[in-house]
Design an enzyme around this catalytic site. Structure first.
Site, PDB file in Angstrom:
ATOM      1  N   ASP A 191       8.322   7.111  -4.159  1.00  0.00           N
ATOM      2  CA  ASP A 191       9.739   7.683  -3.428  1.00  0.00           C
ATOM      3  C   ASP A 191      10.859   7.250  -4.159  1.00  0.00           C
ATOM      4  O   ASP A 191      10.836   6.309  -5.289  1.00  0.00           O
ATOM      5  CB  ASP A 191       9.365   7.026  -2.193  1.00  0.00           C
ATOM      6  CG  ASP A 191       9.291   5.373  -2.108  1.00  0.00           C
ATOM      7  OD1 ASP A 191       9.237   4.918  -3.024  1.00  0.00           O
ATOM      8  OD2 ASP A 191       8.841   4.847  -1.003  1.00  0.00           O
ATOM      9  N   ASN A 201       6.893  -1.996  10.149  1.00  0.00           N
ATOM     10  CA  ASN A 201       6.548  -0.676  11.003  1.00  0.00           C
ATOM     11  C   ASN A 201       5.376  -0.091  10.913  1.00  0.00           C
ATOM     12  O   ASN A 201       4.860   1.148  11.411  1.00  0.00           O
ATOM     13  CB  ASN A 201       7.656  -0.208  11.444  1.00  0.00           C
ATOM     14  CG  ASN A 201       8.240   0.845  10.022  1.00  0.00           C
ATOM     15  OD1 ASN A 201       7.617   0.826   9.237  1.00  0.00           O
ATOM     16  ND2 ASN A 201       9.506   1.568  10.283  1.00  0.00           N
ATOM     17  N   HIS A 218       5.004   1.654   7.826  1.00  0.00           N
ATOM     18  CA  HIS A 218       5.123   2.661   6.864  1.00  0.00           C
ATOM     19  C   HIS A 218       4.499   2.579   5.596  1.00  0.00           C
ATOM     20  O   HIS A 218       4.325   1.320   5.080  1.00  0.00           O
ATOM     21  CB  HIS A 218       6.529   3.070   6.695  1.00  0.00           C
ATOM     22  CG  HIS A 218       7.355   2.131   6.091  1.00  0.00           C
ATOM     23  ND1 HIS A 218       8.849   1.574   6.512  1.00  0.00           N
ATOM     24  CD2 HIS A 218       7.372   1.517   4.759  1.00  0.00           C
ATOM     25  CE1 HIS A 218       9.258   0.876   5.403  1.00  0.00           C
ATOM     26  NE2 HIS A 218       8.352   0.767   4.560  1.00  0.00           N
ATOM     27  N   GLU A 245       7.733   7.151   7.739  1.00  0.00           N
ATOM     28  CA  GLU A 245       8.168   6.213   8.712  1.00  0.00           C
ATOM     29  C   GLU A 245       7.299   6.662  10.180  1.00  0.00           C
ATOM     30  O   GLU A 245       6.766   7.992  10.164  1.00  0.00           O
ATOM     31  CB  GLU A 245       9.589   6.404   9.195  1.00  0.00           C
ATOM     32  CG  GLU A 245      10.629   6.046   8.170  1.00  0.00           C
ATOM     33  CD  GLU A 245      10.643   4.458   7.970  1.00  0.00           C
ATOM     34  OE1 GLU A 245      10.029   3.871   8.434  1.00  0.00           O
ATOM     35  OE2 GLU A 245      11.580   4.187   7.308  1.00  0.00           O
TER      36      GLU A 245
HETATM   37  C1  F6R Z   1       8.199   1.204  -1.906  1.00  0.00           C
HETATM   38  C2  F6R Z   1       7.911   1.611  -0.585  1.00  0.00           C
HETATM   39  C3  F6R Z   1       7.732   0.931   0.598  1.00  0.00           C
HETATM   40  C4  F6R Z   1       7.390  -0.435   0.632  1.00  0.00           C
HETATM   41  C5  F6R Z   1       7.346  -1.272   1.946  1.00  0.00           C
HETATM   42  C6  F6R Z   1       6.975  -2.549   1.492  1.00  0.00           C
HETATM   43  O1  F6R Z   1       8.047   2.202  -2.857  1.00  0.00           O
HETATM   44  O2  F6R Z   1       7.206   2.718  -0.870  1.00  0.00           O
HETATM   45  O3  F6R Z   1       6.631   1.620   1.748  1.00  0.00           O
HETATM   46  O4  F6R Z   1       6.146  -0.764  -0.306  1.00  0.00           O
HETATM   47  O5  F6R Z   1       8.799  -0.930   2.469  1.00  0.00           O
HETATM   48  O6  F6R Z   1       8.319  -3.126   0.956  1.00  0.00           O
HETATM   49  P1  F6R Z   1       8.312  -4.742   0.588  1.00  0.00           P
HETATM   50  O7  F6R Z   1       7.102  -4.942  -0.419  1.00  0.00           O
HETATM   51  O8  F6R Z   1       9.614  -4.975  -0.137  1.00  0.00           O
HETATM   52  O9  F6R Z   1       7.947  -5.495   1.698  1.00  0.00           O
END
Ligand code: F6R
Length: 242
Positions: A67, A136, A138, A143
């Protein structure tokens, strides 16, 4: 599903790096699906170390990132392209032209989504997709919603994700409101999936995703239907699965 429960972030990172390195060693021209966020930073550091010691080469690896924020240039220090350069690509022998991240500055976001999906499809999808997980549930920027999004698409970030990511920006107002992300379908095409989770604040999401019903309200729950998932986490994050 294979679950590695490790004692702390350092061992989580080493185990995750070992799974990625095993993929690269067994198929040197593999397609790695990569993630950003705070969780994989330790694994990337370990991969860089193994590369510097001469034990691991990325010379033939192709990569596709999950992403990117809309509106951030690759040189912006919070863009996901910048993150990948800074944490991995600049320190290993991966060929720059073999690295792919959605273009957050593309004039037509829908055209960029179609182009990126075609890039991932053209590479035959990921051999190994690395995933972190949001609180959440995701994955990527998919989301909670009413239906699993299939292909790469434009998303409006939820308030909880904006707040979670605000720590990386001067204020929550500076967090971009939209992102481009691989769809859940794109992710599920990967032949192997590696989920890395760390810390008690992920425990509820982990429990819902892997011990609850499969629902787009918890996007990561779709991974229960994937045949080759490895979860690496610390005890705080994985406790709910016991
Ligand atoms: C990042 C991504 C997100 C993160 C998620 C967890 O490329 O796609 O889904 O993996 O937000 O983020 P952290 O590791 O910062 O808790």
């Amino acid at each position: 599903m294979r679950i590695y429960c490790e004692k702390d972030y350092a061992t989580v990172s080493r185990r995750a790096a070992a799974v990625i390195a095993a993929q690269v060693v067994s198929k040197p021209d593999c397609v790695l699906g990569l993630a950003t966020g705070s969780t994989p930073i330790g694994a990337y550091k370990q991969l860089v170390e193994w590369h510097k010691q001469g034990d691991l080469s990325f010379a033939r690896v192709r990569s596709v990132n999950l992403d990117e924020y809309v509106g951030l240039a690759p040189t912006h220090d919070q863009s996901y392209r910048y993150f990948m350069q800074d944490n991995l690509f600049n320190h290993v022998d991966i060929a720059p032209e073999n690295t792919n991240v959605p273009d957050g500055l593309a004039a037509g976001t829908l055209a960029e989504c179609a182009r990126y999906e075609e890039v991932v499809r053209g590479l035959g999808y990921a051999d190994l997709q690395l995933l972190g997980m949001g609180r959440n549930g995701h994955i990527g920027f998919n989301e909670p919603c009413a239906e699993f999004p299939v292909a790469t698409h434009l998303v409006d970030l939820t308030q909880s994700t904006i707040e979670a990511n605000a720590r990386f920006f001067a204020s929550a107002d500076d967090v971009p409101r939209q992102a481009l992300t691989m769809g859940v379908g794109t992710i599920m095409h990967a032949r192997n999936i590696l989920v890395v989770v760390n810390g008690a604040d992920k425990a509820e999401a982990v429990q819902k995703a892997f011990a609850g019903p499969v629902t787009p309200e918890v996007p990561a729950s779709i991974l229960q239907l994937h045949p080759n998932v490895t979860i690496v986490g610390d005890e705080a994050a994985l406790g709910g699965l016991r």
